[in-house]
Scaffold this motif. Structure first.
Motif, PDB file in Angstrom:
ATOM      1  N   ILE A  24       0.888  -1.263   0.095  1.00 30.39           N
ATOM      2  CA  ILE A  24      -0.221  -0.111   0.235  1.00 30.39           C
ATOM      3  C   ILE A  24       1.017   1.292  -0.165  1.00 30.39           C
ATOM      4  CG2 ILE A  24      -0.172  -0.023   2.639  1.00 30.39           C
ATOM      5  CD1 ILE A  24      -3.163   1.039   2.057  1.00 30.39           C
ATOM      6  N   GLY A  25       0.606   2.214  -0.849  1.00 28.43           N
ATOM      7  CA  GLY A  25       1.190   3.444  -0.680  1.00 28.43           C
ATOM      8  C   GLY A  25       0.102   4.693  -0.791  1.00 28.43           C
ATOM      9  N   CYS A  26       0.649   5.608   0.263  1.00 29.47           N
ATOM     10  CA  CYS A  26      -0.593   6.690   0.607  1.00 29.47           C
ATOM     11  C   CYS A  26       0.298   7.940   0.437  1.00 29.47           C
ATOM     12  CB  CYS A  26      -1.155   6.483   2.185  1.00 29.47           C
ATOM     13  SG  CYS A  26      -1.883   4.798   2.325  1.00 29.47           S
ATOM     14  N   ILE A  27      -0.368   8.929  -0.238  1.00 29.92           N
ATOM     15  CA  ILE A  27       0.165  10.551  -0.339  1.00 29.92           C
ATOM     16  C   ILE A  27      -0.894  11.301   0.275  1.00 29.92           C
ATOM     17  CG2 ILE A  27       0.760  12.065  -1.609  1.00 29.92           C
ATOM     18  CD1 ILE A  27       2.500   9.671  -2.112  1.00 29.92           C
ATOM     19  N   PHE A  39       2.886   7.360   3.401  1.00 31.70           N
ATOM     20  CA  PHE A  39       3.009   6.019   4.184  1.00 31.70           C
ATOM     21  C   PHE A  39       2.998   4.864   3.226  1.00 31.70           C
ATOM     22  CE2 PHE A  39       1.253   1.983   5.689  1.00 31.70           C
ATOM     23  CZ  PHE A  39       1.739   1.918   7.045  1.00 31.70           C
ATOM     24  N   HIS A  40       4.267   4.065   3.252  1.00 33.95           N
ATOM     25  CA  HIS A  40       4.245   2.910   2.352  1.00 33.95           C
ATOM     26  C   HIS A  40       4.830   1.642   3.184  1.00 33.95           C
ATOM     27  CE1 HIS A  40       6.853   0.932  -0.559  1.00 33.95           C
ATOM     28  NE2 HIS A  40       5.867   0.764  -1.208  1.00 33.95           N
ATOM     29  N   ALA A  41       4.028   0.455   2.765  1.00 33.85           N
ATOM     30  CA  ALA A  41       4.482  -0.731   3.325  1.00 33.85           C
ATOM     31  C   ALA A  41       4.425  -1.598   2.483  1.00 33.85           C
ATOM     32  CB  ALA A  41       3.572  -0.975   4.673  1.00 33.85           C
ATOM     33  N   TYR A  42       4.847  -2.938   2.473  1.00 31.80           N
ATOM     34  CA  TYR A  42       4.885  -4.092   1.956  1.00 31.80           C
ATOM     35  C   TYR A  42       4.292  -5.154   3.006  1.00 31.80           C
ATOM     36  CZ  TYR A  42       7.895  -2.366  -2.004  1.00 31.80           C
ATOM     37  OH  TYR A  42       8.477  -1.727  -2.855  1.00 31.80           O
ATOM     38  N   PHE A  43       3.605  -6.088   2.713  1.00 26.28           N
ATOM     39  CA  PHE A  43       2.883  -7.172   3.579  1.00 26.28           C
ATOM     40  C   PHE A  43       3.363  -8.608   3.028  1.00 26.28           C
ATOM     41  CE2 PHE A  43       0.012  -3.303   3.413  1.00 26.28           C
ATOM     42  CZ  PHE A  43       0.539  -2.701   4.502  1.00 26.28           C
ATOM     43  N   ASN A  44       3.606  -9.422   4.032  1.00 28.98           N
ATOM     44  CA  ASN A  44       3.612 -10.796   3.765  1.00 28.98           C
ATOM     45  C   ASN A  44       2.223 -11.409   3.622  1.00 28.98           C
ATOM     46  OD1 ASN A  44       3.969 -13.636   3.741  1.00 28.98           O
ATOM     47  ND2 ASN A  44       5.729 -13.781   5.186  1.00 28.98           N
ATOM     48  N   PRO A  45       1.815 -11.820   2.413  1.00 25.14           N
ATOM     49  CA  PRO A  45       0.385 -12.384   2.545  1.00 25.14           C
ATOM     50  C   PRO A  45       0.063 -13.797   3.165  1.00 25.14           C
ATOM     51  CG  PRO A  45       1.419 -12.669   0.308  1.00 25.14           C
ATOM     52  CD  PRO A  45       2.555 -12.103   1.241  1.00 25.14           C
ATOM     53  N   ASP A  46       1.430 -14.466   3.372  1.00 23.96           N
ATOM     54  CA  ASP A  46       1.111 -15.780   3.761  1.00 23.96           C
ATOM     55  C   ASP A  46       0.475 -16.628   2.888  1.00 23.96           C
ATOM     56  OD1 ASP A  46       2.352 -15.435   6.413  1.00 23.96           O
ATOM     57  OD2 ASP A  46       0.560 -14.660   7.077  1.00 23.96           O
ATOM     58  N   ARG A  47       0.854 -16.328   1.552  1.00 16.04           N
ATOM     59  CA  ARG A  47       0.530 -17.549   0.410  1.00 16.04           C
ATOM     60  C   ARG A  47       1.337 -17.190  -0.617  1.00 16.04           C
ATOM     61  NH1 ARG A  47      -4.468 -16.134  -3.429  1.00 16.04           N
ATOM     62  NH2 ARG A  47      -2.611 -16.937  -4.589  1.00 16.04           N
ATOM     63  N   ASP A  48       0.982 -17.873  -1.786  1.00 12.62           N
ATOM     64  CA  ASP A  48       1.935 -17.734  -2.809  1.00 12.62           C
ATOM     65  C   ASP A  48       1.498 -16.533  -3.727  1.00 12.62           C
ATOM     66  OD1 ASP A  48      -0.346 -19.310  -3.736  1.00 12.62           O
ATOM     67  OD2 ASP A  48       0.435 -19.367  -5.622  1.00 12.62           O
ATOM     68  N   GLY A 151       3.648   0.113  -8.977  1.00 11.34           N
ATOM     69  CA  GLY A 151       4.156   0.156  -7.486  1.00 11.34           C
ATOM     70  C   GLY A 151       3.094   1.092  -6.938  1.00 11.34           C
ATOM     71  N   ALA A 152       2.801   0.567  -5.620  1.00 15.13           N
ATOM     72  CA  ALA A 152       1.595   1.617  -4.982  1.00 15.13           C
ATOM     73  C   ALA A 152       2.033   2.762  -4.658  1.00 15.13           C
ATOM     74  CB  ALA A 152       1.250   0.715  -3.554  1.00 15.13           C
ATOM     75  N   LEU A 153       3.023   3.156  -4.090  1.00 11.87           N
ATOM     76  CA  LEU A 153       3.507   4.453  -3.878  1.00 11.87           C
ATOM     77  C   LEU A 153       3.868   5.306  -5.001  1.00 11.87           C
ATOM     78  CD1 LEU A 153       3.984   6.383  -1.442  1.00 11.87           C
ATOM     79  CD2 LEU A 153       6.361   5.921  -1.603  1.00 11.87           C
TER      80      LEU A 153
END
Length: 232
Positions: A24-27, A39-48, A151-153
């Motif tokens: 997610i990327g937020c301006i 605000f910018h973050a990557y997340f582990n989705p716990d899946r492939d 890319g989200a940001l």
């Protein structure tokens, strides 16, 4: 007015079938001006990560494997967005994934009345045209040459510029102020420029021009206005 322009990247198209948000990327914008806060973050989705999704955004399962879960970052995200309206392109998609992640970690959903959809705005303002983010950047002359993959940001930064154009353009913040016969153009960022008003222009026809006009009219056969005049 404070607003948050945001974008997401996901493992697929439908959170109801197990797809997850991975970025997610937020301006932050205030009165349609970027403040520089993001605000910018990557997340582990716990899946492939499906191949098709990775081709879009370039985020692999290996890259995401050491990233935090959404639940570990949610407080920071919610603090950043606060109660501001949330602007996204095809916003129902991004809201669906964001609210799904909030639901999975036991948080309240974000109300849909906070949603501002730039896709809907673009369709209203430019019906029949192309409304993808790339197409809108091209329409408004926004440089997207550095956008190789989604890319989200980056997409949120481009969308913030598109949103300003869709809601009035870069002239937002200008004001006209009359003072002692001068016109001052005040910008929210930058110096005030003062100009003297132009004198009124004379538009009366010269006598020879009027004569040429009468001669031309006299040559017309059965002109329309004579047909509309009452008989007699």
């Amino acid at each position: 007015m404070r607003e948050i322009v945001f974008d997401t990247e996901t493992t697929g198209l439908n959170p109801a079938t197990g797809d997850r948000m991975v970025e997610i990327g937020c301006i932050e914008i205030v009165n349609r001006v970027e403040t520089g806060r993001t605000f910018h973050a990557y997340f582990n989705p716990d899946r492939d990560m499906p191949f098709e999704a990775q081709e879009v955004h370039g985020l692999s399962s290996l890259f995401l494997s050491d990233k935090p879960r959404f639940s570990e970052t949610v407080d920071e995200l919610l603090e950043f967005i606060g109660d501001a309206p949330l602007v996204a392109h095809n916003a129902g998609f991004d809201f669906g994934f964001l609210n799904n992640e909030l639901h999975l970690c036991g948080r309240s959903s974000i109300a849909m009345n906070r949603m501002v959809d730039t896709l809907a705005l673009a369709r209203t303002k430019h019906p029949g045209a192309k409304h993808s983010l790339d197409a809108l950047c091209m329409r408004f002359g926004i440089d997207r040459s550095h956008r190789v993959k989604h890319g989200a940001l980056l997409d949120a930064q481009l969308l913030a510029q598109v949103y300003v154009e869709l809601t009035g353009g870069r002239q937002i913040g200008l004001g006209l102020v009359a003072d002692s016969g001068t016109v001052a153009v005040a910008q929210s960022a930058g110096p005030v420029t003062t100009r003297e008003p132009r004198p009124a222009r004379l538009h009366a026809a010269l006598p020879e021009e009027l004569e040429r006009h009468r001669a031309f009219i006299a040559k017309l056969v059965n002109p329309l206005w004579e047909r509309l005049l009452p008989a007699g």
